[in-house]
Design a protein around this motif. Structure first.
Motif, short mmCIF file in Angstrom:
data_model
loop_
_atom_site.label_atom_id
_atom_site.label_comp_id
_atom_site.label_asym_id
_atom_site.label_seq_id
_atom_site.Cartn_x
_atom_site.Cartn_y
_atom_site.Cartn_z
N GLU A 271 0.84 -1.20 0.00
CA GLU A 271 0.00 0.00 0.00
C GLU A 271 0.88 1.26 0.00
O GLU A 271 0.64 2.23 -0.71
CB GLU A 271 -0.88 -0.03 1.27
N CYS A 272 1.93 1.18 0.81
CA CYS A 272 2.85 2.30 0.93
C CYS A 272 3.55 2.56 -0.41
O CYS A 272 3.64 3.69 -0.89
CB CYS A 272 3.87 1.95 2.02
N LEU A 273 4.02 1.48 -1.05
CA LEU A 273 4.72 1.63 -2.33
C LEU A 273 3.76 2.13 -3.42
O LEU A 273 4.14 2.93 -4.26
CB LEU A 273 5.35 0.29 -2.76
N LYS A 274 2.51 1.65 -3.36
CA LYS A 274 1.53 2.08 -4.36
C LYS A 274 1.30 3.60 -4.24
O LYS A 274 1.25 4.31 -5.24
CB LYS A 274 0.21 1.33 -4.10
N TRP A 275 1.19 4.05 -3.01
CA TRP A 275 0.99 5.48 -2.78
C TRP A 275 2.20 6.26 -3.32
O TRP A 275 2.04 7.25 -4.04
CB TRP A 275 0.80 5.74 -1.28
N LEU A 276 3.40 5.78 -3.01
CA LEU A 276 4.61 6.48 -3.46
C LEU A 276 4.71 6.45 -4.98
O LEU A 276 5.10 7.45 -5.61
CB LEU A 276 5.85 5.83 -2.83
N ASP A 277 4.35 5.32 -5.58
CA ASP A 277 4.41 5.20 -7.05
C ASP A 277 3.52 6.23 -7.73
O ASP A 277 3.77 6.62 -8.87
CB ASP A 277 3.96 3.79 -7.50
N SER A 278 2.46 6.64 -7.02
CA SER A 278 1.50 7.56 -7.64
C SER A 278 2.00 9.02 -7.61
O SER A 278 1.33 9.92 -8.09
CB SER A 278 0.15 7.47 -6.93
N LYS A 279 3.15 9.25 -7.00
CA LYS A 279 3.65 10.63 -6.88
C LYS A 279 4.85 10.88 -7.81
O LYS A 279 5.56 9.95 -8.18
CB LYS A 279 4.09 10.89 -5.42
N GLU A 280 5.05 12.15 -8.14
CA GLU A 280 6.17 12.54 -9.01
C GLU A 280 7.51 12.33 -8.29
O GLU A 280 7.55 12.40 -7.07
CB GLU A 280 6.07 14.06 -9.33
N PRO A 281 8.59 12.13 -9.07
CA PRO A 281 9.91 12.01 -8.44
C PRO A 281 10.25 13.24 -7.57
O PRO A 281 9.89 14.36 -7.94
CB PRO A 281 10.89 11.92 -9.63
N ASP A 282 10.90 12.99 -6.48
CA ASP A 282 11.38 14.05 -5.56
C ASP A 282 10.29 14.96 -5.01
O ASP A 282 10.56 16.09 -4.62
CB ASP A 282 12.42 14.96 -6.26
N SER A 283 9.05 14.49 -5.01
CA SER A 283 7.96 15.41 -4.63
C SER A 283 7.42 15.17 -3.21
O SER A 283 6.56 15.91 -2.74
CB SER A 283 6.79 15.26 -5.62
N VAL A 284 7.92 14.14 -2.53
CA VAL A 284 7.34 13.79 -1.22
C VAL A 284 8.34 14.12 -0.09
O VAL A 284 9.52 13.79 -0.18
CB VAL A 284 7.01 12.28 -1.15
N VAL A 285 7.82 14.75 0.96
CA VAL A 285 8.63 14.98 2.17
C VAL A 285 8.27 13.86 3.15
O VAL A 285 7.09 13.62 3.42
CB VAL A 285 8.28 16.32 2.85
N TYR A 286 9.30 13.21 3.69
CA TYR A 286 9.07 12.17 4.70
C TYR A 286 9.42 12.76 6.06
O TYR A 286 10.50 13.33 6.26
CB TYR A 286 9.95 10.95 4.38
N VAL A 287 8.49 12.63 7.01
CA VAL A 287 8.67 13.25 8.33
C VAL A 287 8.63 12.15 9.40
O VAL A 287 7.61 11.49 9.59
CB VAL A 287 7.55 14.27 8.63
N CYS A 288 9.75 11.95 10.08
CA CYS A 288 9.79 10.91 11.12
C CYS A 288 10.89 11.23 12.11
O CYS A 288 11.97 11.69 11.72
CB CYS A 288 10.04 9.55 10.47
N PHE A 289 10.63 10.99 13.38
CA PHE A 289 11.57 11.38 14.43
C PHE A 289 12.15 10.18 15.17
O PHE A 289 12.34 10.23 16.39
CB PHE A 289 10.90 12.37 15.38
N GLY A 290 12.36 9.09 14.45
CA GLY A 290 13.04 7.95 15.05
C GLY A 290 12.13 7.08 15.90
O GLY A 290 10.89 7.19 15.83
N SER A 291 12.75 6.25 16.72
CA SER A 291 11.97 5.25 17.45
C SER A 291 11.56 5.69 18.85
O SER A 291 10.68 5.09 19.45
CB SER A 291 12.77 3.95 17.54
N THR A 292 12.18 6.74 19.38
CA THR A 292 11.85 7.09 20.77
C THR A 292 11.28 8.51 20.96
O THR A 292 10.57 8.75 21.93
CB THR A 292 13.08 6.95 21.71
N CYS A 293 11.62 9.45 20.06
CA CYS A 293 11.11 10.83 20.23
C CYS A 293 9.61 10.87 20.05
O CYS A 293 9.09 10.34 19.07
CB CYS A 293 11.69 11.76 19.17
#
Ligand code: UDP
Length: 492
Positions: A271-293
């Motif tokens: 599902e995640c890959l399908k969503w990403l495949d539907s977007k243009e190259p270099d167009s997505v910002v990924y926001v994540c603060f690791g495993s504990t923050c």
């Protein structure tokens, strides 16, 4: 390794925290791919994460096993079953967690005695493991799980205390003697750990330094071309023995392996890959603060507004402090308004799978070293948002030295819960890595580093060769040990 000699058996003993377990599991896979027999030691509640991650490499025929020892949660004042740093009820319990980790010594040594491996890769949080290895006459390698840069800078800060010369907590001081001019402020350092040696965590960090000096050396999840001046500083100025064998995450080649790292993903990988495949190259910002923050709800609300206002596609991994309470932090109508361009993941994301996708163009990160190196390996620019541990050092590497990041400007080192950043600041930093000429230059530098990272781990690359050398050194040490014990046995 020569086929004439029996395989090395190496023990890997990571701290029970995903930021430590994940790279050590990758490391075991890497050693396994070179014919080493590997045993990863952990506690019962952590075993499933590790078993899940090593399933694929076991299928490839690599010799990797997991052994468990009990975790003394209750003895250290932790709730029963709290066996991982991401499970501690609040930052106040971090010391209890460290205390529990100290209590692992006895059961660990019993296991070591039973299995008698040829080498131990022991987490820096187990400084006593140098002595445990010495009892068996085997070498202990230290794994800090951070960069050369952070270790060099941290060492100088501890030894020289340059922060004492700053007139206030917010006045920048220069870390003396490093190959580059690096400025920090007192508020960006863990002053309670540096100046209050009565805390268990401070003691463990001190012991870690001493035990490193008597250990066989240090293995780094890094590559020489990334931070050559600091790799050299570490060995020539600080006079430590070291091998850099990373980026370790690059040993996960296919989607299954990438998605299997760490906890069970909260989103289906397809599902995640399908969503990403539907977007243009270099167009997505990924926001994540690791495993504990984790963040308070009002900070999460600022992040939501900033991402919406940025107009970018985004994947946001949401982790709240008050997870058990009802969720009200998202602005009214937020999910409907961003539904075509946003993927919200509550829980655990398949991070490396996401970062490596061509649609992802930038990463908002807390600068944990694994995340930082995973971004570099994927050739991505970053918005840097350090919170605690050595993350403020990693930020300097990314923004000042590698010049592939834009800082949101956090100023306060804080255990697990960082300081507050306004919507406008977040939005501006996101746009700075995604749009415009400077963003393109940053991305191009990041891509170049990503290429160097991949070259480093290919056959005859710098990290590949460093691991070859390390394994040869371990083989030699095994011979020395076996001949000294057999001589002893003939003279007795
Ligand atoms: N990670 C992940 N999914 C998440 C959160 C984290 O796969 O939702 C992984 C990430 O890829 C990295 C590790 O967890 O390998 C976090 O390590 P890092 O050093 O970046 O931060 P820490 O968790 O130690 O603060």
């Amino acid at each position: 390794m020569g086929s004439d000699s029996p395989p090395l058996h190496v023990f890997f003993f990571p701290l029970m925290a995903h930021g430590h377990m994940i790279p050590m599991v990758d490391m075991a896979g890497l050693f396994g791919s070179r014919g080493v027999h590997c045993t990863i030691v952990t506690t019962p509640a952590n075993q499933p994460f590790i078993s899940k991650s090593i399933g694929k490499v076991q299928c490839l025929g690599f010799e990797i096993r997991v052994r468990t020892i009990p975790f003394p949660a209750a003895k250290a004042g932790l709730p029963e079953g709290c066996e991982n740093l991401d499970m501690v009820p609040s930052p106040a319990y971090v010391n209890n967690f460290v205390e529990a980790s100290m209590l692992l010594r006895e059961p660990f040594e019993e296991l070591l005695e039973e299995e008698r491996p040829d080498c131990l890769v022991g987490d820096m949080f187990f400084p006593w493991s140098t002595e445990s290895a010495a009892k068996l006459g085997i070498p202990r390698l230290v794994f800090h799980g951070t960069s050369y840069f952070a270790l060099c800078a941290g060492e100088v800060v501890r030894a020289e205390k340059p922060y004492l010369f700053a007139s206030s907590d917010t006045e920048p001081f220069v870390i003396p003697g490093l190959p580059d001019e690096i400025k920090l402020t007192r508020s960006q350092l863990p002053m309670n750990l540096l100046e209050n040696k009565s805390m268990i965590l401070a003691q463990v960090l001190d012991d870690a330094r001493t035990s490193e000096l008597t250990s066989f050396g240090v293995v780094f999840n890094s590559f020489y071309e990334l931070e050559p001046a600091y790799a050299d500083y570490y060995t020539t100025v600080l006079k430590r023995r070291a091998w850099q064998i990373g980026p370790l995450s690059l040993c996960n080649r296919d989607a299954e392996e990438k998605a299997a790292r760490g906890k069970q993903s909260s989103i289906d990988q397809h599902e995640c890959l399908k969503w990403l495949d539907s977007k243009e190259p270099d167009s997505v910002v990924y926001v994540c603060f690791g495993s504990t923050c984790k963040f308070l709800d009002d900070q999460l609300a600022e992040i939501a507004s900033a991402l919406e206002a940025s107009g970018q596609n985004f994947i946001w991994v949401i982790r709240r402090i008050s997870e058990s309470e009802p969720e009200h932090f998202l602005p009214e109508g937020f999910e409907e308004r961003v539904q075509d361009r946003a993927l919200l993941i509550r829980g655990w994301a398949p991070q490396v799978l996401i970062l490596d996708h061509p649609s992802v163009g930038g990463f908002v990160s807390h600068c944990g070293w694994n995340s930082t190196l995973e971004a570099i390996s994927a050739g991505l620019p970053m918005v840097t948002w350090p919170v605690f541990a050595e993350q403020f050092y990693n930020e300097k590497l990314v923004t000042d030295l590698l010049k592939i990041g834009v800082s949101v400007g956090t100023q306060k080192w804080a255990q697990l819960v960082g300081d507050h950043v306004q919507k406008e600041t977040i939005q501006k930093a996101v746009l700075q890595i995604m749009e415009g000429e400077e963003a393109a230059e940053r991305r191009s530098r990041a891509r170049q580093l990503g290429m160097l990272a991949r070259q480093a781990v290919e056959k005859d690359g710098s990290s590949y060769t460093s691991l070859t050398n390390l394994l040869a050194d371990l083989k030699k040490s095994k011979k020395v040990y076996s001949s000294s014990t057999s001589q002893n046995s003939t003279t007795v």
